[in-house]
Design a protein around this motif. Structure first.
Motif, PDB file in Angstrom:
ATOM      1  N   LYS A  24       0.165  -1.100   0.374  1.00 18.02           N
ATOM      2  CA  LYS A  24       0.353   0.041  -0.290  1.00 18.02           C
ATOM      3  C   LYS A  24       1.194   1.328   0.205  1.00 18.02           C
ATOM      4  CE  LYS A  24      -4.011  -2.306   1.963  1.00 18.02           C
ATOM      5  NZ  LYS A  24      -4.762  -1.747   3.187  1.00 18.02           N
ATOM      6  N   TYR A  25       1.816   1.004  -1.020  1.00 14.17           N
ATOM      7  CA  TYR A  25       2.859   2.572  -0.512  1.00 14.17           C
ATOM      8  C   TYR A  25       2.361   3.450  -1.389  1.00 14.17           C
ATOM      9  CZ  TYR A  25       7.184   4.886  -1.800  1.00 14.17           C
ATOM     10  OH  TYR A  25       8.121   5.825  -2.039  1.00 14.17           O
ATOM     11  N   ASP A  26       1.119   3.253  -2.694  1.00 14.25           N
ATOM     12  CA  ASP A  26       0.705   4.002  -3.366  1.00 14.25           C
ATOM     13  C   ASP A  26      -0.059   5.065  -2.703  1.00 14.25           C
ATOM     14  OD1 ASP A  26      -0.347   1.975  -3.657  1.00 14.25           O
ATOM     15  OD2 ASP A  26      -1.560   2.304  -5.391  1.00 14.25           O
ATOM     16  N   LEU A  27      -0.499   4.402  -1.564  1.00 15.65           N
ATOM     17  CA  LEU A  27      -2.085   4.656  -0.372  1.00 15.65           C
ATOM     18  C   LEU A  27      -1.625   5.488   0.630  1.00 15.65           C
ATOM     19  CD1 LEU A  27      -4.077   2.260  -0.506  1.00 15.65           C
ATOM     20  CD2 LEU A  27      -4.515   3.977  -2.721  1.00 15.65           C
ATOM     21  N   SER A  28      -0.047   5.494   0.934  1.00 16.50           N
ATOM     22  CA  SER A  28       0.821   6.768   2.078  1.00 16.50           C
ATOM     23  C   SER A  28       0.343   7.617   2.123  1.00 16.50           C
ATOM     24  CB  SER A  28       1.449   5.719   2.318  1.00 16.50           C
ATOM     25  OG  SER A  28       1.899   4.486   2.269  1.00 16.50           O
ATOM     26  N   SER A  29       0.801   7.971   2.656  1.00 16.68           N
ATOM     27  CA  SER A  29       0.573   9.701   2.870  1.00 16.68           C
ATOM     28  C   SER A  29       1.994  10.013   2.039  1.00 16.68           C
ATOM     29  CB  SER A  29       0.960  10.615   3.903  1.00 16.68           C
ATOM     30  OG  SER A  29       1.651   9.626   5.091  1.00 16.68           O
ATOM     31  N   LYS A  30       2.700  11.170   1.541  1.00 20.76           N
ATOM     32  CA  LYS A  30       4.237  11.910   1.449  1.00 20.76           C
ATOM     33  C   LYS A  30       4.877  11.361   2.595  1.00 20.76           C
ATOM     34  CE  LYS A  30       6.865  13.681  -0.756  1.00 20.76           C
ATOM     35  NZ  LYS A  30       8.131  13.227  -1.097  1.00 20.76           N
ATOM     36  N   GLU A  31       4.444  11.458   4.049  1.00 20.00           N
ATOM     37  CA  GLU A  31       5.518  11.711   5.057  1.00 20.00           C
ATOM     38  C   GLU A  31       5.218  10.481   4.805  1.00 20.00           C
ATOM     39  OE1 GLU A  31       2.507  13.467   5.165  1.00 20.00           O
ATOM     40  OE2 GLU A  31       3.155  15.111   4.946  1.00 20.00           O
ATOM     41  N   GLU A  32       4.568   9.490   4.860  1.00 23.78           N
ATOM     42  CA  GLU A  32       4.976   8.351   5.116  1.00 23.78           C
ATOM     43  C   GLU A  32       5.731   7.498   4.553  1.00 23.78           C
ATOM     44  OE1 GLU A  32       4.981   4.238   7.205  1.00 23.78           O
ATOM     45  OE2 GLU A  32       3.905   6.401   7.896  1.00 23.78           O
ATOM     46  N   GLN A  33       5.688   8.260   3.165  1.00 23.86           N
ATOM     47  CA  GLN A  33       6.643   7.650   2.494  1.00 23.86           C
ATOM     48  C   GLN A  33       8.020   7.777   2.293  1.00 23.86           C
ATOM     49  OE1 GLN A  33       4.532   8.717  -1.785  1.00 23.86           O
ATOM     50  NE2 GLN A  33       2.970   7.903  -1.423  1.00 23.86           N
ATOM     51  N   ASP A  34       7.771   9.243   2.671  1.00 20.73           N
ATOM     52  CA  ASP A  34       9.552   9.136   2.947  1.00 20.73           C
ATOM     53  C   ASP A  34       9.544   8.487   3.842  1.00 20.73           C
ATOM     54  OD1 ASP A  34       9.462  11.329   0.876  1.00 20.73           O
ATOM     55  OD2 ASP A  34       8.722  13.256   2.821  1.00 20.73           O
TER      56      ASP A  34
END
Length: 61
Positions: free
Chosen positions: A40-50
């Motif tokens: 679910k990387y694509d559904l994560s917030s920008k902060e979570e992706q970072d």
């Protein structure tokens, strides 16, 4: 493969490095960690992706 479904959402250099990493044999533990970070990387917030990008980079190194 989870990487293929998330490749377009990852930074290009990180995605390419992960692809190279997976061309070599890896432990099941490392594969599990990689799957968890990509899930679910694509559904994560920008902060979570970072945060995930940093952890993925640590797996590569």
């Amino acid at each position: 493969m989870k990487l293929n479904s998330q490749q377009d959402f990852l930074p290009k250099t990180l995605g390419e490095a992960l692809k190279e990493l997976l061309e070599k044999e890896q432990t099941q533990e490392m594969l599990n960690e990689l799957f968890h970070l990509l899930k679910k990387y694509d559904l994560s917030s920008k902060e979570e992706q970072d945060v995930r990008n940093e952890k993925l980079a640590q797996l590569i190194n």
